[in-house]
Enzyme design. Structure first.
Site, PDB file in Angstrom:
ATOM      1  N   ARG A  59       0.812  -1.208   0.000  1.00  0.00           N
ATOM      2  CA  ARG A  59       0.000   0.000   0.000  1.00  0.00           C
ATOM      3  C   ARG A  59       0.849   1.263   0.000  1.00  0.00           C
ATOM      4  NH1 ARG A  59      -1.041   2.277   4.525  1.00  0.00           N
ATOM      5  NH2 ARG A  59      -1.053   0.367   5.751  1.00  0.00           N
ATOM      6  N   TYR A 112     -14.945  21.118 -10.242  1.00  0.00           N
ATOM      7  CA  TYR A 112     -15.564  19.816 -10.490  1.00  0.00           C
ATOM      8  C   TYR A 112     -16.573  19.512  -9.386  1.00  0.00           C
ATOM      9  CZ  TYR A 112     -15.159  14.608 -10.849  1.00  0.00           C
ATOM     10  OH  TYR A 112     -15.360  13.250 -10.956  1.00  0.00           O
ATOM     11  N   ASP A 184      -6.241  21.704 -10.223  1.00  0.00           N
ATOM     12  CA  ASP A 184      -6.713  20.539 -10.959  1.00  0.00           C
ATOM     13  C   ASP A 184      -6.339  20.770 -12.425  1.00  0.00           C
ATOM     14  OD1 ASP A 184      -8.157  18.670 -12.449  1.00  0.00           O
ATOM     15  OD2 ASP A 184      -9.815  18.621 -11.010  1.00  0.00           O
ATOM     16  N   LYS A 209      -8.622  10.021 -16.875  1.00  0.00           N
ATOM     17  CA  LYS A 209      -8.952  10.677 -18.137  1.00  0.00           C
ATOM     18  C   LYS A 209      -7.831  10.483 -19.163  1.00  0.00           C
ATOM     19  CE  LYS A 209     -12.562  12.462 -15.962  1.00  0.00           C
ATOM     20  NZ  LYS A 209     -13.051  11.750 -14.790  1.00  0.00           N
TER      21      LYS A 209
END
Length: 394
Positions: A59, A112, A184, A209
Site C-alpha cells: 500500500r 468539479y 486541478d 482521463k
C-alpha cells in the site's frame, strides 16, 4: 529522466528502466502486498523511509507505483508524485493533507462537482472554512485572503463552463502571503499547461482521463513542486490508506506513452467540431478556450500550449424535452460521465444549480461534449442529426 528532454521524449521514456529489468522495455508489474526483509535493521529502515526504492508494504509503494509516479514527476518538472485510486481521491488527498480545523480555503466556483461535494460535506464537517470565489478574480483574489487562509484551489479551465483562470496572478498573490495553491490540471495535462512553471505548488489529476486514455482504469495522481510538500502529502497518503492497484498503474503507464499523440488528435478533432458548432443556428455560444472568439481564448493562448477534447456549448432557448430528443438518439456521442478516453461523449449540464459565488446565466441549456478519436466528419453528422431531432421536438 530530466525536464531538459522535450515532453514527447519524457512520455516515451520516463519511469522505464530496461537495463534494471532484464532488458524488458516495459516496467514489470508487482502484484504484492507483503514485503520481506532479511534483517531487523532492514525492516526498521524500510518503515522509517518514504523514499523510492525502499519498500515496507504494498500500500505504501512498489516499483510499479514508482514507475508511474516517476514519469509524471518528470513530465511536470516537480519533486515527486503520488498515485491514488481515482481523481477524486487525488483531490481529497491534496485538500485533507494541507488543511486542518480552523483553516480557511478558497475554491474556484467552477470546480468539479465532486470536489465541491467533498469540500462541503467533509472539509466543512471537520472544521475547515470553505469559501468559493469567482474564477476570474485574478490578482483580486487577495481581497478574499484572511489571517487563516491556508490554500487556494484552482481548476483551469473550469468544469462545465470553461473559464480560464489567471493562474500566475493568483499563485503570485497567494505566495506573498505564504498560502499554498492547488490546481486541478486534468483538462490540459502537464503537456498543455506547465503548472509548476506558472507558480502552482500542488497539482491534482484525474489520471482516469487522458493519462490512462482508454476508459479502462481508475487512477488519480498528485504532484508536488517541492520536496517538503511532497513529504506532507505522502505521509498523509500512507496514513489515510491511499494507493492504486498494480494493474491500473500499469494501464496508466501504458496510456502515458501515447498521451501526446492522442491529445493532438483530440485537439484537432475538437477544433473542427467546435468551428462547425459555432456556425450552427441552434448554438448560442461555444465554450472552448482554444477557439478564437470563445471566452478566455486570449488567456488560454498566453498560458497554454494546447487544448484537449472537452468543451461545452450553450444552446439557443430549448425545452428539456428538446434537449433529451437530441441526446437520446446519438449514435457516436454517447452519454457518459467520464471523459478523456478514445470515445466521444455528451451530457446535458446545469452549472446554474451548483454555483454560489457567481451567477451563471445563459441563453439556453448547456451541453458538454468530449470529442474523441473518431473521424470528425462522422461526429459532425451525428450532431447534425441530433439538431434535426431537437427542432422536430419543438
Amino acid at each position: 529522466m530530466t525536464r531538459s528532454r522535450r515532453p514527447d521524449t519524457v512520455l516515451a521514456h520516463a519511469g522505464r528502466h530496461p537495463r534494471a529489468n532484464h532488458g524488458m522495455v516495459n516496467p514489470p508489474v508487482y502484484h504484492s502486498s507483503t514485503v520481506l526483509w532479511p534483517t531487523v535493521a532492514a525492516m526498521d529502515q524500510a518503515h522509517a523511509s518514504l523514499e523510492s526504492g525502499v519498500y515496507s508494504y504494498g500500500r505504501v509503494g512498489s516499483p510499479t507505483s514508482e514507475a508511474f509516479e516517476e514519469a509524471v514527476a518528470a513530465l511536470e518538472g516537480g519533486h515527486g508524485a503520488i498515485s491514488v485510486s481515482s481523481g477524486l481521491a487525488a483531490v481529497n488527498l491534496a485538500l485533507t493533507a494541507l488543511l486542518k480545523a480552523g483553516d480557511h480555503v478558497l475554491i474556484t466556483d467552477t470546480a468539479y462537482g465532486p470536489t465541491r461535494r467533498y469540500a462541503d460535506s467533509v472539509l466543512a464537517r471537520y472544521g475547515v472554512e470553505v469559501e468559493y470565489y469567482d474564477p476570474l478574480a485574478g490578482e483580486g483574489i487577495q481581497e478574499l485572503f484572511r489571517a487563516n487562509t491556508q490554500l487556494v484551489y484552482l481548476e483551469s479551465p473550469g468544469s462545465l463552463t470553461f473559464e480560464v483562470q489567471d493562474v500566475p496572478a493568483i499563485t503570485a498573490a497567494a505566495r506573498t502571503r505564504g498560502i499554498l495553491s492547488v490546481l486541478d490540471n486534468t483538462w490540459a495535462t502537464p503537456l498543455f499547461f506547465d503548472a509548476f512553471g506558472h507558480g502552482v505548488d500542488v497539482t491534482v489529476h484525474a489520471a482516469t482521463k487522458y493519462m490512462v486514455g482508454h476508459s479502462d482504469a481508475m487512477m488519480g495522481v498528485v504532484g508536488a513542486r517541492e520536496k517538503r510538500t511532497w513529504l506532507k502529502l505522502k505521509t498523509h497518503a500512507v496514513q489515510a490508506g491511499h494507493c492504486a492497484g498494480p494493474d491500473d498503474l500499469y494501464l496508466a503507464q501504458r496510456g502515458l506513452r501515447t498521451m501526446g499523440v492522442r491529445l493532438q488528435r483530440h485537439q484537432e478533432n475538437a477544433l473542427k467540431v467546435a468551428r462547425w458548432l459555432q456556425a450552427r443556428p441552434e448554438v448560442a455560444q461555444v465554450l472552448y478556450p482554444a477557439l478564437p472568439g470563445s471566452p478566455g481564448h486570449e488567456m488560454w493562448a498566453h498560458h497554454f500550449t494546447g487544448a484537449s477534447g472537452l468543451f461545452s456549448i450553450v444552446l439557443q432557448p430549448a425545452s428539456a424535452g428538446q434537449v433529451a430528443a437530441m441526446l437520446d438518439g446519438m449514435e457516436l456521442f454517447q452519454m457518459g460521465a467520464s471523459w478523456g478516453g478514445y470515445e466521444s461523449l455528451i451530457l446535458p449540464t446545469h452549472p446554474e444549480k451548483i454555483r454560489t459565488a457567481t451567477h451563471w446565466k445563459a441563453a439556453g441549456p448547456g451541453v458538454r461534449l468530449h470529442v474523441g478519436l473518431e473521424d470528425p466528419a462522422d461526429l459532425i453528422a451525428d450532431l447534425e442529426a441530433g439538431f434535426d431531432r431537437l427542432r422536430a421536438a419543438a
